[in-house]
Design a protein around this motif. Structure first.
Motif, PDB file in Angstrom:
ATOM      1  N   GLN A  46       0.831  -1.212   0.000  1.00 57.89           N
ATOM      2  CA  GLN A  46       0.000   0.000   0.000  1.00 57.89           C
ATOM      3  C   GLN A  46       0.861   1.254   0.000  1.00 57.89           C
ATOM      4  OE1 GLN A  46      -2.517   0.438   3.436  1.00 57.89           O
ATOM      5  NE2 GLN A  46      -3.871   1.921   2.447  1.00 57.89           N
ATOM      6  N   VAL A  47       1.872   1.279   0.875  1.00 58.12           N
ATOM      7  CA  VAL A  47       2.753   2.445   0.951  1.00 58.12           C
ATOM      8  C   VAL A  47       3.594   2.548  -0.321  1.00 58.12           C
ATOM      9  CG1 VAL A  47       4.644   3.519   2.235  1.00 58.12           C
ATOM     10  CG2 VAL A  47       2.808   2.367   3.466  1.00 58.12           C
ATOM     11  N   ARG A  48       4.023   1.403  -0.856  1.00 60.29           N
ATOM     12  CA  ARG A  48       4.830   1.415  -2.075  1.00 60.29           C
ATOM     13  C   ARG A  48       4.060   2.052  -3.224  1.00 60.29           C
ATOM     14  NH1 ARG A  48       6.029  -4.005  -2.974  1.00 60.29           N
ATOM     15  NH2 ARG A  48       7.757  -3.757  -1.512  1.00 60.29           N
ATOM     16  N   HIS A  49       2.803   1.678  -3.387  1.00 59.90           N
ATOM     17  CA  HIS A  49       2.014   2.245  -4.489  1.00 59.90           C
ATOM     18  C   HIS A  49       1.755   3.735  -4.279  1.00 59.90           C
ATOM     19  CE1 HIS A  49       0.975  -1.185  -7.117  1.00 59.90           C
ATOM     20  NE2 HIS A  49       1.213  -1.902  -6.044  1.00 59.90           N
ATOM     21  N   ALA A  50       1.564   4.147  -3.029  1.00 59.39           N
ATOM     22  CA  ALA A  50       1.401   5.580  -2.747  1.00 59.39           C
ATOM     23  C   ALA A  50       2.679   6.332  -3.105  1.00 59.39           C
ATOM     24  CB  ALA A  50       1.046   5.790  -1.281  1.00 59.39           C
ATOM     25  N   MET A  51       3.830   5.714  -2.819  1.00 56.34           N
ATOM     26  CA  MET A  51       5.114   6.325  -3.164  1.00 56.34           C
ATOM     27  C   MET A  51       5.269   6.428  -4.679  1.00 56.34           C
ATOM     28  SD  MET A  51       7.773   7.546  -1.471  1.00 56.34           S
ATOM     29  CE  MET A  51       8.150   6.629   0.008  1.00 56.34           C
ATOM     30  N   TRP A  52       4.819   5.391  -5.387  1.00 51.53           N
ATOM     31  CA  TRP A  52       4.887   5.429  -6.854  1.00 51.53           C
ATOM     32  C   TRP A  52       4.113   6.622  -7.402  1.00 51.53           C
ATOM     33  CZ3 TRP A  52       3.782  -0.313  -8.664  1.00 51.53           C
ATOM     34  CH2 TRP A  52       4.858  -1.121  -8.267  1.00 51.53           C
ATOM     35  N   LYS A  90       5.684   9.587  -9.597  1.00 54.29           N
ATOM     36  CA  LYS A  90       5.112   9.906 -10.917  1.00 54.29           C
ATOM     37  C   LYS A  90       4.798  11.389 -11.037  1.00 54.29           C
ATOM     38  CE  LYS A  90       2.832   5.519 -12.147  1.00 54.29           C
ATOM     39  NZ  LYS A  90       1.509   4.863 -12.334  1.00 54.29           N
ATOM     40  N   SER A  91       4.323  11.984  -9.939  1.00 52.16           N
ATOM     41  CA  SER A  91       3.938  13.402  -9.984  1.00 52.16           C
ATOM     42  C   SER A  91       5.136  14.316 -10.206  1.00 52.16           C
ATOM     43  CB  SER A  91       3.214  13.796  -8.692  1.00 52.16           C
ATOM     44  OG  SER A  91       4.127  13.898  -7.602  1.00 52.16           O
ATOM     45  N   LEU A  92       6.346  13.806  -9.941  1.00 47.89           N
ATOM     46  CA  LEU A  92       7.563  14.612 -10.123  1.00 47.89           C
ATOM     47  C   LEU A  92       8.078  14.564 -11.562  1.00 47.89           C
ATOM     48  CD1 LEU A  92       9.541  13.591  -6.905  1.00 47.89           C
ATOM     49  CD2 LEU A  92       8.225  15.689  -7.270  1.00 47.89           C
ATOM     50  N   LYS A  93       7.587  13.598 -12.341  1.00 48.11           N
ATOM     51  CA  LYS A  93       8.083  13.452 -13.711  1.00 48.11           C
ATOM     52  C   LYS A  93       7.779  14.707 -14.518  1.00 48.11           C
ATOM     53  CE  LYS A  93       7.422   9.499 -15.800  1.00 48.11           C
ATOM     54  NZ  LYS A  93       6.857   8.217 -16.278  1.00 48.11           N
ATOM     55  N   GLY A  94       8.760  15.146 -15.259  1.00 48.24           N
ATOM     56  CA  GLY A  94       8.622  16.378 -16.037  1.00 48.24           C
ATOM     57  C   GLY A  94       9.093  17.597 -15.270  1.00 48.24           C
ATOM     58  N   GLN A  95       8.983  17.556 -13.932  1.00 46.83           N
ATOM     59  CA  GLN A  95       9.452  18.671 -13.114  1.00 46.83           C
ATOM     60  C   GLN A  95      10.908  18.478 -12.690  1.00 46.83           C
ATOM     61  OE1 GLN A  95       6.691  19.700  -9.863  1.00 46.83           O
ATOM     62  NE2 GLN A  95       5.294  18.194 -10.712  1.00 46.83           N
ATOM     63  N   LYS A  96      11.231  17.240 -12.342  1.00 43.53           N
ATOM     64  CA  LYS A  96      12.579  16.889 -11.910  1.00 43.53           C
ATOM     65  C   LYS A  96      13.121  15.791 -12.824  1.00 43.53           C
ATOM     66  CE  LYS A  96      12.029  19.346  -8.069  1.00 43.53           C
ATOM     67  NZ  LYS A  96      12.713  20.645  -7.911  1.00 43.53           N
ATOM     68  N   THR A  97      14.426  15.765 -12.962  1.00 39.19           N
ATOM     69  CA  THR A  97      15.069  14.619 -13.591  1.00 39.19           C
ATOM     70  C   THR A  97      15.385  13.634 -12.479  1.00 39.19           C
ATOM     71  OG1 THR A  97      16.051  16.036 -15.279  1.00 39.19           O
ATOM     72  CG2 THR A  97      17.007  13.835 -14.996  1.00 39.19           C
ATOM     73  N   ILE A  98      14.946  12.383 -12.645  1.00 39.77           N
ATOM     74  CA  ILE A  98      15.091  11.396 -11.579  1.00 39.77           C
ATOM     75  C   ILE A  98      15.865  10.195 -12.103  1.00 39.77           C
ATOM     76  CG2 ILE A  98      13.871   9.866  -9.982  1.00 39.77           C
ATOM     77  CD1 ILE A  98      11.475  11.801 -10.190  1.00 39.77           C
ATOM     78  N   LEU A  99      16.914   9.825 -11.368  1.00 40.31           N
ATOM     79  CA  LEU A  99      17.609   8.568 -11.630  1.00 40.31           C
ATOM     80  C   LEU A  99      17.266   7.627 -10.482  1.00 40.31           C
ATOM     81  CD1 LEU A  99      21.193   8.047 -12.997  1.00 40.31           C
ATOM     82  CD2 LEU A  99      20.158   6.474 -11.366  1.00 40.31           C
ATOM     83  N   LEU A 100      16.595   6.539 -10.835  1.00 39.09           N
ATOM     84  CA  LEU A 100      16.050   5.603  -9.852  1.00 39.09           C
ATOM     85  C   LEU A 100      16.748   4.259  -9.967  1.00 39.09           C
ATOM     86  CD1 LEU A 100      13.405   4.719  -8.040  1.00 39.09           C
ATOM     87  CD2 LEU A 100      12.550   3.926 -10.232  1.00 39.09           C
ATOM     88  N   GLN A 104       6.493   0.496 -14.221  1.00 38.84           N
ATOM     89  CA  GLN A 104       5.429   1.470 -13.982  1.00 38.84           C
ATOM     90  C   GLN A 104       5.921   2.917 -14.091  1.00 38.84           C
ATOM     91  OE1 GLN A 104       2.054   1.372 -12.839  1.00 38.84           O
ATOM     92  NE2 GLN A 104       1.925  -0.794 -13.362  1.00 38.84           N
ATOM     93  N   LEU A 105       7.146   3.173 -13.607  1.00 39.52           N
ATOM     94  CA  LEU A 105       7.586   4.552 -13.420  1.00 39.52           C
ATOM     95  C   LEU A 105       8.489   5.094 -14.519  1.00 39.52           C
ATOM     96  CD1 LEU A 105       8.443   4.545  -9.584  1.00 39.52           C
ATOM     97  CD2 LEU A 105       6.327   5.294 -10.687  1.00 39.52           C
ATOM     98  N   ALA A 106       9.350   4.253 -15.079  1.00 40.51           N
ATOM     99  CA  ALA A 106      10.461   4.761 -15.887  1.00 40.51           C
ATOM    100  C   ALA A 106      10.045   5.157 -17.298  1.00 40.51           C
ATOM    101  CB  ALA A 106      11.573   3.718 -15.961  1.00 40.51           C
TER     102      ALA A 106
END
Length: 316
Positions: A178-184, A188-198, A208-210
């Motif tokens: 449950q917490v993992r999906h909330a974190m996802w 996701k909401s940061l995509k386009g605003q930040k560059t993320i290396l995961l 799901q995310l990349a």
């Protein structure tokens, strides 16, 4: 929160040029060449010892390359480490959180160390706590937090100074579903605003995310592309999964004369080949006395791609 970098928009967020790191005779990262666009979420996958952590430590200026270099928002990690550190945020696996402080105090401390004005911290911290569901624990010492709560706080600390580039090393490790999906959803909401290396060992998370995925093994990138592109690379060899009883060694040996890859484990028979004849396989099994419960041709998954490229054996 707006990006703060003054680098021209055409400059990649992360660009490596033959980036390498060795430890004596061990070559941990070998001539790594990556180009990660601004606003992109890039997942770096690989088994333990593949070179992922070494790569991130070099990009964060925590470890000097033995050869090559990289640029973060146009700044060189070898000659402009101060500028690099001012434009990145990092949430490592081992969280750098002070257990005797509250989440508010941790965020204030980390924000002030990164030059965030007190009035900005006063505005941003309550918002971050609400986003991560920690507003009710704002005055509790972090030592009373669960592992999942500490992971959420670690991500907030990586973002508190509004960096352009964020490194998330196993951000959902050990979290319940449950917490993992909330974190996802938040990532996701940061995509386009930040560059993320995961980095992650959860294949579903990367899928799901990349936007793009790099699979790393033995210090090198062995595959690079979108999740769809990587999975489609295996479509030339689809797999049929059959749950059945009475599968004898003779049946398996017979199938192997027609199909190159046949495995039987835990009551499931897997048959892989460039050309699969569904009805032919079912008829052949039934004529040999097998009792079939279910059968389907399985589309390739990201895990299939990963295992094909890095192998199934455990790494030390």
């Amino acid at each position: 929160m707006a990006a703060t970098s003054k680098a021209p928009p055409e400059i990649p967020a992360i660009e490596t040029a033959d980036l390498s790191r060795s430890y004596g005779q061990l070559l941990a990262v070998e001539k790594l060449n990556l180009n990660i666009r601004r606003g992109e979420l890039f997942a770096l996958l690989g088994p333990n010892g593949a070179g992922k952590s070494t790569t991130i430590n070099m990009l964060c200026c925590l470890l000097k390359p033995t050869a090559g270099t990289a640029r973060i928002m146009g700044f060189d990690i070898n000659t402009q480490s101060y500028q690099v550190k001012s434009t990145i945020g990092s949430s490592p696996q081992e969280t750098a959180i002070s257990d005797h402080l509250t989440p508010v105090e941790n965020l204030e401390l980390f924000g002030r160390l990164n030059g965030v004005a007190p009035e900005k911290l006063k505005e941003w911290i309550p918002r971050f706590l609400e986003i991560m569901g920690l507003e009710d624990r704002a005055k509790s010492q972090v030592r009373t937090f669960s592992g999942g709560m500490k992971r959420r706080l670690s991500i907030m600390m990586a973002l508190i100074h509004n960096p352009d580039v964020v490194f998330l090393d196993e951000p959902t490790l050990g979290l319940d579903p449950q917490v993992r999906h909330a974190m996802w959803e938040y990532i996701k909401s940061l995509k386009g605003q930040k560059t993320i290396l995961l980095t992650t060992h959860y294949m579903e998370e990367a899928d799901q995310l990349a936007d793009r995925i790099g699979i790393m093994d033995q210090g090198k990138i062995v595959a690079l592309g979108t999740p769809v592109e990587l999975k489609q690379s295996l479509i030339k060899e689809p797999t049929m999964k059959i749950q059945a009883f009475n599968i004898s060694q003779k049946i398996i040996a017979d199938l192997k004369t027609f199909y190159p890859k046949v495995e039987f484990s835990g009551g499931t028979l897997s048959v892989s080949a460039e050309h699969l004849e569904f009805n032919e396989i079912v008829n052949r099994l039934q004529n040999a006395g097998a009792v079939i419960r279910s059968a389907q041709i399985k589309d390739p998954s990201l895990e299939d791609v990963y295992l094909k490229l890095t192998g199934k054996e455990l790494r030390p």
